[in-house]
Each structure stands twice: as C-alpha cells, then as structure tokens.
Scaffold this motif. Structure first.
Motif, PDB file in Angstrom:
ATOM      1  N   GLY B 166      -4.863  -5.514  -6.652  1.00 63.52           N
ATOM      2  CA  GLY B 166      -4.473  -4.612  -5.577  1.00 63.52           C
ATOM      3  C   GLY B 166      -3.245  -3.808  -5.927  1.00 63.52           C
ATOM      4  N   TYR B 167      -3.009  -2.793  -5.100  1.00 64.81           N
ATOM      5  CA  TYR B 167      -1.894  -1.891  -5.316  1.00 64.81           C
ATOM      6  C   TYR B 167      -1.198  -1.680  -3.978  1.00 64.81           C
ATOM      7  N   ARG B 168       0.112  -1.796  -3.984  1.00 65.34           N
ATOM      8  CA  ARG B 168       0.882  -1.638  -2.749  1.00 65.34           C
ATOM      9  C   ARG B 168       1.917  -0.549  -2.986  1.00 65.34           C
ATOM     10  N   LEU B 169       1.968   0.425  -2.083  1.00 67.23           N
ATOM     11  CA  LEU B 169       2.957   1.504  -2.196  1.00 67.23           C
ATOM     12  C   LEU B 169       3.770   1.506  -0.903  1.00 67.23           C
ATOM     13  N   LEU B 170       5.080   1.286  -1.024  1.00 62.72           N
ATOM     14  CA  LEU B 170       5.941   1.225   0.166  1.00 62.72           C
ATOM     15  C   LEU B 170       6.535   2.608   0.433  1.00 62.72           C
ATOM     16  N   PHE B 171       6.234   3.174   1.621  1.00 56.43           N
ATOM     17  CA  PHE B 171       6.756   4.497   1.962  1.00 56.43           C
ATOM     18  C   PHE B 171       8.219   4.420   2.374  1.00 56.43           C
ATOM     19  N   ASN B 172       8.597   3.334   3.031  1.00 49.67           N
ATOM     20  CA  ASN B 172      10.017   3.056   3.278  1.00 49.67           C
ATOM     21  C   ASN B 172      10.166   1.545   3.108  1.00 49.67           C
ATOM     22  N   ASP B 173      11.138   0.937   3.747  1.00 52.99           N
ATOM     23  CA  ASP B 173      11.315  -0.500   3.528  1.00 52.99           C
ATOM     24  C   ASP B 173      10.227  -1.340   4.184  1.00 52.99           C
ATOM     25  N   TRP B 174       9.514  -0.770   5.137  1.00 56.20           N
ATOM     26  CA  TRP B 174       8.628  -1.649   5.917  1.00 56.20           C
ATOM     27  C   TRP B 174       7.222  -1.118   6.190  1.00 56.20           C
ATOM     28  N   ILE B 175       6.865   0.060   5.703  1.00 57.24           N
ATOM     29  CA  ILE B 175       5.475   0.525   5.856  1.00 57.24           C
ATOM     30  C   ILE B 175       4.874   0.670   4.463  1.00 57.24           C
ATOM     31  N   ALA B 176       3.704   0.080   4.267  1.00 47.70           N
ATOM     32  CA  ALA B 176       3.088   0.138   2.941  1.00 47.70           C
ATOM     33  C   ALA B 176       1.622   0.536   3.036  1.00 47.70           C
ATOM     34  N   LEU B 177       1.175   1.232   2.006  1.00 44.46           N
ATOM     35  CA  LEU B 177      -0.242   1.540   1.837  1.00 44.46           C
ATOM     36  C   LEU B 177      -0.785   0.521   0.845  1.00 44.46           C
TER      37      LEU B 177
END
Lengths: 248, 210
Positions: B166-177
């Motif tokens: 899997g791949y996780r991309l954090l847009f800020n400290d607490w929201i991730a795609l």
C-alpha cells in the motif's frame, strides 16, 4: 477526552479545524539545555534535518506521533524532534521533561497491551485477537476473541482471562493464565443440517511474552479448554498460538 | 569447656547488639530542605491512530470483479510498524457456469455476500517525501502488510491469509490518501472440491489520524 473528540471528528460526526484542537489546553513549552536539538521535516529518522534549535531556545510542543514530537520555536518554525531529545530539554522549573522512547523498562511496567495471534485450535486453523489491562506489574486481565475454521465446523469464542506474570522484568517473561468464556460452534453448511451450539468454556494455559523492540512483543502460548456441552461428556481441546502484540 | 565457649559467644553477641542499638540512634547533622518535584510527562496530543474508509474493486475467484467498500483502523506503534484491522464487503454475481447453463442459481443471494475481516501488521519499508512545489512537501509511505482473518462467503466462514502492498500520502498531519492492493487467500470447498482461491482487492481510501 481530547482523543475521544478527535475520534468522533475522524469518523465524520463532527469536524474540528486543527487550530481549534490546540486551544483546549495551554501550550506545553520546554527549553533547550543541551548544545542543540535537531528538527526534521517529517516524523521519521530518514527525513532530513532542516533546522537546529540552539541552547536557550524555547520550543512549544504541539503533538506526538509514535516517537516523534512536533515542535514550534519562537520564530514559528515547525519540525519534528525525537522524544529522546525532547527528554533532555527542561520545563519552566528547570526539570527535565519525562519523555523517552519505549524500552524494556516500559515493557515490564506496561499498563495496556493488544495484539493478535495465529494458531491451531483442536487441529483447526485459528485466529485470536486480544487486549489486556495490567492492574499490577504481575497481574493482568485480558479479553480474547478466537475464531477457528475446521473441516466440519467453525467456532467463535469470547473469553475473559486472568494472567499472572511471575517475572515481568525478564525479557522472556513467562505467564500462567486461567479464564472463562462462551463458545459458539457452527457446523459447515456442506454437512447435513445440524444445530449451532453455544457452550460455556473454561481454560487454563501458560506461555511466554518476549520483548522485541520499541513497543512490540512476541507471544507464544498454549491453552487447554474444557467445553461444557449439553451432551454426556464435556469436550476438551488444546490451542497453540503465536502472535504479535504491542503495549502502551 | 562448653560453658566457656557459650560465655564468649554470648558476650560477643551482647556487644554486637549493643553496638547495633547505638548505631540506630539518629544523629541529625543536616536537616534536608530538598523540594522534591514529581517528574510528569506533559499532556500533549498523541496521534497514533488512523481510521478511514476505502472503496475499490474486488476480483472474486470463479466469480466476476465487484465493487468493494469498507473500514480500516490502524495503531501506529512506531514509525516503522502499525497494526491494522479491516472490514470490507462486496456482492458476488453469478459464476460463469450459472450464466452459460441457464439453470437455477447454485447459491442464494445472501450467500453471495463476500464479507472479509482481518488483522494485519504493516511495515513502512519505504518512507518518503513528495515535493508538490518548492515550499510544499508531503510525507508518504510505501508499506507491506501481512495478516490473517476470516471471510464469510457462500454460507461459510473461511480462514484467510492476507498479503498486500500500500501507499499512504499525508496531505497534512492528519489527513491521508491511501492506495492498497491486497490478496485474500483461502481454501474453499463450496464448489465441490477444495481449492485455493486468490481474491485480489484494489482500493483507494481516505484516513484520518487522531
């Protein structure tokens, strides 16, 4: 309290902007007393150091993720610092802050743990999820949920167990356990229709918890279950498990 | 002779006891005025939990690919490892045989609900940063997951092994795609003989840290 609120927020019930969260409590600040501390761009040892806070600088502690703390200095520069480095800074009274990365000492004093195990229940594949609360260094109470998948029937079992660790300060910490629970047995759909059964269960077991690193533990255990059926004879079943868990 | 030994030993014992009693007399030289402070861990917000929703496709062996959706929750125990629980569901269609033969369906509609639940350990083996612009960098993780669980399908519950990436991309400290590909592997004998099935799930999701 804060965590519950954020949990609700995360579930989409209520949304709080990041700024509103920080307003609940007064800011926690600390002062650098060592030569310097390193601030990284992201919470991880592989990320680059982009700023160095010098001795005498005051930093505000914003939040913690795993072993990293997000800080902000007087000039508004934000970065992530390892907890061990924060543990060497001091508060307004000159006392070092009680922050440190989890180690074996924390393992022997753990209050809460959770994990899952893979194993064999009476010659069938089984998985178990459990969570435990330590009310003394030696004694803990655990709730466990087990599912097993046999050729002729599936089973689900919930149990409540008392666990005694004789030597909690050992890296290989042995334990004894006794517990009671409820077991539901569902015969396979490919068999001639038979009724699902619900029985009471008692168990006794032993095992060892091995401290790995950080918050991680390996757990090996054997339990002997007595299933109190409605028939003339009670059933007995052995259960082997190996699992991974983490403590807090 | 015996009495002499006893006398020597007893008198020696008496001296030791007397010396011990004398030593216990408190001799106050300095009155300590140390102000002891409790070292307390400052209460700062810890954000080690991640929960979210996912949606995508599930390719069910011997059936067609279907929409799948569900929930995931993770506990990050270190920057490298996390524990994760997932629940997801999909609805399987007719098998190719059922479609071609035109006979009565082999399974009831309720038995075609494919519901899985599992517990996995994840390892963030390639942590990184994505540069969107000169000033904006987002944290990313490529991770591997492996674990066990159960799958309710065709009227029974099957012991399931789960493996994926899997791949996780954090847009800020607490929201991730999140983007995940996971294989749900289990033995199934619902179509007569026992066979090993691979059911690949590929999903996108949004998660929140708290």
């Amino acid at each position: 309290m804060l965590r519950c609120g954020l949990c609700a927020a995360a579930l989409g019930l209520a949304y709080l902007p990041a700024a509103a969260r920080a307003d609940d409590d007064p800011a926690v600040t600390s002062r650098v007393v060592e030569a310097y501390i390193e601030m990284r761009t992201q919470p991880g040892r592989t990320y680059p150091v982009f700023y160095v806070a010098e001795r005498g600088e005051t930093i505000e502690l914003l939040k913690r993720r795993t072993d990293w703390i997000k800080v902000r200095n007087a000039r508004g520069i934000e970065g992530w610092v390892h907890v061990d480095e924060i543990g060497r800074t001091v508060d307004a009274a000159g006392q070092p802050l009680a922050f440190a990365a989890p180690d074996r000492e924390d393992f022997s004093r753990r209050r809460f743990e959770a994990g899952f195990m893979l194993g064999n229940f009476d010659s069938s594949d089984a998985i178990t999820a459990y969570t435990g609360w330590h009310f003394t260094r030696n004694l803990s109470i655990e709730g466990a949920y087990t599912e097993n998948y046999g050729d002729f029937s599936d089973g689900r079992m919930g149990s409540l167990n008392l666990v005694h660790e004789m030597f909690p300060h050992w890296r290989y910490s042995p334990f004894f356990t006794v517990g009671v629970g409820i077991r539901e047995t569902n015969p396979r759909s490919s068999l001639v229709q038979t009724e699902d059964r619900v029985d009471n269960v008692a168990n006794v077991g032993a095992g060892v918890t091995i401290y790995l690193t950080g918050r991680l533990m390996l757990r090996l255990q054997y339990k002997h279950h007595v299933i109190m059926t409605d028939r003339d004879d009670d059933e007995e079943a052995g259960e082997w498990n190996i699992g991974i868990s983490a403590f807090y | 002779m015996e009495y002499r030994y006893q006398r020597v030993l007893l008198s020696a014992g008496l001296w030791l006891a007397a010396a011990g009693a004398l030593a216990q007399e408190p001799v106050e030289v300095i009155d300590p005025q140390v102000d002891r402070r409790e070292i307390v861990t400052p209460a700062i917000d810890t954000e080690n939990f991640e929960v979210g929703l996912f949606v995508g496709g599930l390719s069910i062996q011997d059936f067609s690919s279907e929409w799948v959706y569900g929930l995931r929750g993770a506990w990050h125990v270190s920057e490298d490892f996390f524990f994760e629980a997932s629940v997801g569901t999909a609805q399987a269609d007719l098998t190719s045989y059922e479609k071609l033969s035109g006979g009565p369906p082999l399974f009831k509609d309720s038995e075609r609900d494919f519901t899985f639940y599992d517990l996995t350990v994840g390892w963030n083996f390639l942590p990184g940063e994505i540069y969107f612009s000169e000033k904006r960098a987002f944290k990313s993780d490529l991770y591997l997951v492996g674990g066990v669980g159960g799958t309710d399908f065709l009227g029974d519950t099957w012991f399931t092994a789960v493996a994926g990436i899997g791949y996780r991309l954090l847009f800020n400290d607490w929201i991730a795609l999140r983007l995940d590909v996971r294989d749900h592997i289990f033995d199934r004998d619902a179509l007569g003989e026992e066979e090993l099935t691979n059911n690949v799930e590929w999903t996108a999701g949004v998660t929140f840290f708290f």
